[in-house]
Design an enzyme around this catalytic site. Structure first.
Site, short mmCIF file in Angstrom:
data_model
loop_
_atom_site.label_atom_id
_atom_site.label_comp_id
_atom_site.label_asym_id
_atom_site.label_seq_id
_atom_site.Cartn_x
_atom_site.Cartn_y
_atom_site.Cartn_z
N TYR A 1 0.77 -1.14 -0.10
CA TYR A 1 -0.05 -0.02 -0.09
C TYR A 1 0.91 1.20 -0.04
O TYR A 1 1.89 1.21 0.87
CB TYR A 1 -0.82 0.01 1.09
CG TYR A 1 -1.63 1.42 1.34
CD1 TYR A 1 -2.73 1.66 0.88
CD2 TYR A 1 -0.90 2.59 2.10
CE1 TYR A 1 -3.63 2.86 1.07
CE2 TYR A 1 -1.67 3.48 2.30
CZ TYR A 1 -2.97 3.58 1.83
OH TYR A 1 -3.57 4.99 1.87
N GLU B 1 -3.99 7.28 -3.50
CA GLU B 1 -3.51 6.22 -3.13
C GLU B 1 -3.50 4.81 -3.92
O GLU B 1 -4.26 4.98 -4.75
CB GLU B 1 -4.00 5.72 -1.82
CG GLU B 1 -5.71 5.24 -1.90
CD GLU B 1 -6.42 4.55 -0.60
OE1 GLU B 1 -5.85 4.93 0.36
OE2 GLU B 1 -7.19 3.86 -1.02
#
Lengths: 289, 380
Positions: free
Chosen positions: B101, B189
């Site tokens: 991530y 993101e």
């Protein structure tokens, strides 16, 4: 007594030749605010409501000995206007403008940590010490001089609560709208600290709303540092997650942070009664006095 | 404002961030043309503003033509949490060994951006954050300087990313922060960043949200706004320039100022009613704007009753009263009962102007809300 502003505060209005700046400068003067100058690039030498206009805040502050500024400048140029004030010798900047990009405010926030000047707002109604002075757009006639401090993230909610206080004959030392944006110059904790230090403020009302964790921080501060009693109100109990409720900062995140429940619980744990209605808040305050 | 995955990936690709080969398709035939060019396996991904698309059945991996046709047929036109899927992204499947991530968001408490990296990629990062917060490495960024290269490397190492590809991940993070700043993002993101067996690093998903208050200086992004994704009434509110949020109840609410309108909603709930909407007409509203607000609320078929709550600062009670009379005067019969409460600037003048044949007038917020709730109950 009061916090931050009083009858001696000398104010420069940034954007005094624009529609809003001109109107509210007039309202401030009518209320008794000591508006000593305006600052608008390219408009130096003019006069508005009999007040001299300068091209820069620095010049206005130097020539007229101003110690505070109020920013009525459109969002695209507002951060620059705030920087200009922070780099001039004023002690207090009140930014009324709504809609300043968040990243501009992040840069302003960084600069604030390096200077002694305080910023109130942006996206706020301003600050008023009833009977003495107001910096911003608050309608002066609803406020009364008295011994309760008020700090709020919202303008019209402040007016509602003030009218509930006034009905009960409760006046204010100072009322400050800290603004509805995600990044603001003066937090609840900052304002509470000032009210705690003010000998004339006998009780404080804080009006919070959903979004962020400023109210939770305030609850912690109150339980650890305050003798002055505080009553609270939190708007947005019925707000769904992920939706911006008018204010850029009034949003419950998708993962459920920034809820009204969390704020009310934190305040209750700190011994702060939270009203279900604005008039209940006034009742709590009446009980303190 | 949210960008779709395909829009964010175009921006990523332009910024030199590696993304899988992909095509946008809105029909089954277009999907089949796309897989011809891309090959198998191919991911077929619904382009709607909904989190957890995969779990909800909006993302499928096709291994051959038959599956591609079947999945395309299933996903196109499907209802995903209330949103109809009009477009899919057809994307080359990535054979990955690891998922990370990588994201940048605005930390409002600190008032500055924060970069986040975790080796727990490919799962709901909010869950990771609440259950194992230590699994996410964070680095705050001074917005005046930007993300220093040492910071990008540092947060990647701190997250425990393998040294073999840590530099490539740090370079993606650096590019993401540059985009965050240049494009006025509020959040950006990549979950997951995929690491292939060869050690290649690919941005397999993309979330990019833009600060609404900065759209004036991001005109190309503002044009990408997907009006089809909005509720009809929310789109109408946008045209009128109102802050409006639609809710599921039957008491329509109009007021001025975000905090006071939220409070009015809360009071409707407090007195046993259910709010139908949030509608802030803003400061200084004139008669026409007031009429538009009533039109908005009457357009919502769920609404059985309306409460109009104005505390005038810059907004004047007489102007509001004129607008209400004008708007309601156009009807032969008022569609739903309207309770009005005016306070503050010129409220008394406003109360006198209000046509008592058209509206019910109350003098306190609590009384007005209670009456509107009663009207809604009687009107269902």
């Amino acid at each position: 007594m009061s916090i931050l502003v009083d009858e001696n505060t000398r104010v420069v209005v940034q954007g005094i030749t624009g529609g809003e700046g001109k109107f509210h400068a007039g309202q401030m003067i009518d209320y008794g605010t000591n508006v000593v100058a305006g600052a608008v690039p390219g408009k130096g030498g003019q006069e508005v409501h009999g007040v001299p206009v300068y091209d820069t805040v620095r010049e206005a502050a130097r020539e007229e000995d101003a110690d505070a500024s109020v920013v009525f400048v459109p969002p695209a140029f507002a951060a620059d206007a705030v920087f200009e004030s922070l780099d001039s010798p004023v002690d207090l900047v009140v930014a009324i403008t709504e809609g300043i990009p968040t990243q501009d405010m992040a840069k302003v926030n960084k600069r604030l940590s390096e200077v002694d000047t305080r910023l109130i707002g942006p996206n706020c109604p301003g600050i008023i010490t009833p009977g003495e002075t107001k910096l911003g757009i608050l309608p002066g006639n609803i406020f009364e001089s008295g011994d309760v401090g008020l700090v709020s993230r919202s303008g019209t909610l402040t007016y509602q609560v003030v009218s509930n206080l006034t009905e009960r004959g409760i006046g204010q030392t100072t009322a400050v709208g800290i603004g509805g944006d995600p990044i603001i110059g003066t937090s609840f904790v900052d304002a509470l600290e000032l009210f705690e230090e003010d000998p004339d403020t006998e009780a404080v009302v804080m009006c919070g709303e959903i979004g962020g964790e400023d109210e939770e921080q305030a609850a912690k501060y109150i339980s650890q540092n305050m003798d002055t009693p505080v009553a609270g109100f939190i708007a947005g109990r019925t707000a769904p997650p992920g939706k911006r409720m008018g204010h850029a900062g009034a949003i419950v995140s998708g993962s459920g942070t920034g809820t009204a429940e969390s704020k009310i619980e934190a305040l209750n744990d700190a011994g702060v009664p939270v009203g279900d209605t604005p008039s209940e808040v006034a009742e709590h305050v009446e009980g303190f006095l | 404002m949210k960008l779709h995955e395909y829009q964010a990936k175009e921006i990523f690709a332009d910024a030199g961030i590696p993304v899988p080969d992909s095509r946008l398709a809105s029909t089954v035939d277009e999907v089949m043309d796309a897989v011809d060019e891309i090959g198998y396996p191919a991911a077929i991904k619904a382009q709607v503003h909904v989190g957890g698309r995969g779990k909800a059945g909006g993302i499928k991996i096709a291994e051959d033509d038959q599956q591609a046709r079947q999945y395309a047929d299933e996903i196109l036109g499907m209802d995903l949490k209330g949103y109809t899927v009009d477009e899919v992204l057809v994307e080359a499947g990535v054979d990955f060994e690891n998922e990370l991530y990588v994201g940048v968001t605005m930390d409002r408490g600190e008032g500055e951006p924060v970069a986040m990296v975790s080796t727990e990629g490919g799962v709901d990062i909010e869950e990771v954050a609440s259950e194992t917060p230590d699994a996410i490495a964070r680095e705050h960024i001074d917005p005046a300087f930007g993300l220093h290269p040492y910071q990008a490397r540092g947060v990647v190492y701190e997250a425990g990313v393998d040294r073999e590809y840590a530099n490539d991940v740090a370079s993606i993070l650096t590019s993401l922060y540059d985009l965050f700043e240049e494009r006025d993002a509020s959040e950006i993101e990549v979950n997951p960043v995929m690491i292939t067996a060869d050690g290649d690093v690919v941005a397999a998903d993309a979330v990019m949200n833009i600060d609404d208050d900065a759209l004036f200086r991001q005109p190309d992004l503002a044009e990408m706004e997907d009006e089809a994704a909005e509720d009809d009434l929310e789109a109408k509110a946008n045209d009128y320039g109102f802050d409006y949020v639609r809710l599921s109840g039957n008491v329509g609410i109009i007021g001025n100022g975000a905090g006071l309108v939220m409070t009015t909603l809360d009071l409707v709930d407090h007195y046993g009613g259910e709010p139908a909407n949030f509608l802030d007409i803003g400061g200084g509203a004139k008669a026409e704007r007031v009429a538009n607000a009533l039109d908005m609320v009457f357009s919502d078929e769920n609404v059985d009753s309306v409460v109009f709550n104005i505390f005038g600062g810059i907004t004047r009670g007489d102007e509001v009263a004129k607008g209400i009379n004008e708007a309601l005067g156009r009807f032969d019969e008022i569609p739903k009962p309207v309770v009005v409460r005016l306070a503050g600037t010129n409220a008394e003048e406003g109360m006198e102007i209000l046509n008592a044949d058209l509206v019910q007038v109350e003098s306190t917020l609590e009384d007005a809300v209670q009456r509107a709730v009663e009207n809604a109950e009687g009107n269902q």
